[in-house]
Design a protein around this motif. Sequence first.
Motif, PDB file in Angstrom:
ATOM      1  N   ASP A  50       0.835  -1.201   0.000  1.00 12.57           N
ATOM      2  CA  ASP A  50       0.000   0.000   0.000  1.00 12.57           C
ATOM      3  C   ASP A  50       0.870   1.250   0.000  1.00 12.57           C
ATOM      4  OD1 ASP A  50       0.962  -0.636   2.556  1.00 12.57           O
ATOM      5  OD2 ASP A  50      -0.578   0.589   3.504  1.00 12.57           O
ATOM      6  N   PRO A  53      -2.344   8.066  -0.905  1.00 17.50           N
ATOM      7  CA  PRO A  53      -3.080   8.448  -2.133  1.00 17.50           C
ATOM      8  C   PRO A  53      -2.536   9.737  -2.754  1.00 17.50           C
ATOM      9  CG  PRO A  53      -4.395   8.936  -0.173  1.00 17.50           C
ATOM     10  CD  PRO A  53      -3.144   8.278   0.321  1.00 17.50           C
ATOM     11  N   VAL A  61      -3.726   3.333   0.173  1.00 18.12           N
ATOM     12  CA  VAL A  61      -4.378   2.721  -0.989  1.00 18.12           C
ATOM     13  C   VAL A  61      -3.529   1.536  -1.440  1.00 18.12           C
ATOM     14  CG1 VAL A  61      -5.028   3.124  -3.406  1.00 18.12           C
ATOM     15  CG2 VAL A  61      -5.416   4.912  -1.705  1.00 18.12           C
ATOM     16  N   LYS A  63      -1.550  -0.879  -3.789  1.00 19.78           N
ATOM     17  CA  LYS A  63      -0.774  -0.574  -4.992  1.00 19.78           C
ATOM     18  C   LYS A  63      -1.183  -1.464  -6.174  1.00 19.78           C
ATOM     19  CE  LYS A  63       3.736  -0.410  -4.112  1.00 19.78           C
ATOM     20  NZ  LYS A  63       4.132   0.848  -4.800  1.00 19.78           N
ATOM     21  N   VAL A  64      -1.042  -0.915  -7.383  1.00 22.83           N
ATOM     22  CA  VAL A  64      -1.433  -1.659  -8.576  1.00 22.83           C
ATOM     23  C   VAL A  64      -0.410  -2.742  -8.963  1.00 22.83           C
ATOM     24  CG1 VAL A  64      -0.473   0.102 -10.174  1.00 22.83           C
ATOM     25  CG2 VAL A  64      -2.250  -1.439 -10.976  1.00 22.83           C
ATOM     26  N   ASP A 116      -5.925   1.013  -5.814  1.00 19.74           N
ATOM     27  CA  ASP A 116      -5.598   1.913  -6.927  1.00 19.74           C
ATOM     28  C   ASP A 116      -6.582   1.658  -8.077  1.00 19.74           C
ATOM     29  OD1 ASP A 116      -4.391   2.803  -9.445  1.00 19.74           O
ATOM     30  OD2 ASP A 116      -2.537   3.103  -8.309  1.00 19.74           O
ATOM     31  N   ARG A 118      -6.577   1.860 -11.097  1.00 17.64           N
ATOM     32  CA  ARG A 118      -6.122   1.187 -12.324  1.00 17.64           C
ATOM     33  C   ARG A 118      -6.399  -0.319 -12.283  1.00 17.64           C
ATOM     34  NH1 ARG A 118      -0.434   4.248 -12.329  1.00 17.64           N
ATOM     35  NH2 ARG A 118      -0.933   4.120 -10.108  1.00 17.64           N
TER      36      ARG A 118
END
Length: 220
Positions: A50, A53, A61, A63-64, A116, A118
């Motif tokens: 994470d 943001p 948040v 992570k992608v 995230d 995305r």
Amino acid sequence: MRFDIITIFPDIFESYLKEGLIARGLKKKLIQVKVHDLRKWTKDKHKTVDDRPFGGGLGMVMKVDPIFRAVKAIKKKKSKVILFTPRGEKFEQKTAFKLKKYDQLVFICGRYEGVDERVAEKIADLKMSIGDYVLMGGEVPSLVVVEAVSRLVPGVIAKEQLLKERTTKTKGYLEYPQYTRPEVFSPRKGTNWRVPKDLISGDHEKIKKWREKRERTIEK
Ligand code: SAM
């Protein structure tokens, strides 16, 4: 049917998968559930999943990049990747029937302030919510879907029950209410909770009618 669950709390699933019809389904190899620790797909020594943001705000948040690597490693053919989010499409009985058609379902469990965006935009095939409320993570939602879809897999629950549900395929089926002994339960003096008369009448026609009146499909 195979379920792959990506989570930062894999231990949550351990005891759940050891009990009841799910455990039996696993043992009989009717279903498969693989729980994956997302941290396995991190690349730094702290196994970071994470970050803060962009634009500021409270909380962290997910992570992608670890999620991308996890899905890439886990996903097979004829599968659906599902991201759990309270902003997703509502999971219903008819969704369970649709999902049952896939060989594999890959679940992404969010935590913290969410994931995230995305992941929703580029990685997930479906964004799914189990209801209009906010939970702390996607682990309980993923168990809800595992359970609802597994019981549609032949052999996991009794054949007769499944047949009934199939006849009302997209709607789903809710059985009549059930009672068991004692016929009269008295929680306190002067109070009697009785089983409906028709059910203890021994008259099969009456029992059938009583039940038919009360069974219904989910979409009333
Ligand atoms: N503000 C975040 C949002 O709108 O997505 C809420 C994040 S919530 C505290 C943390 C995680 O719990 C979410 O990323 C999601 O995976 C899961 N979650 C919470 N409520 C849910 C619901 N009703 N259905 C499905 N997943 C839910």
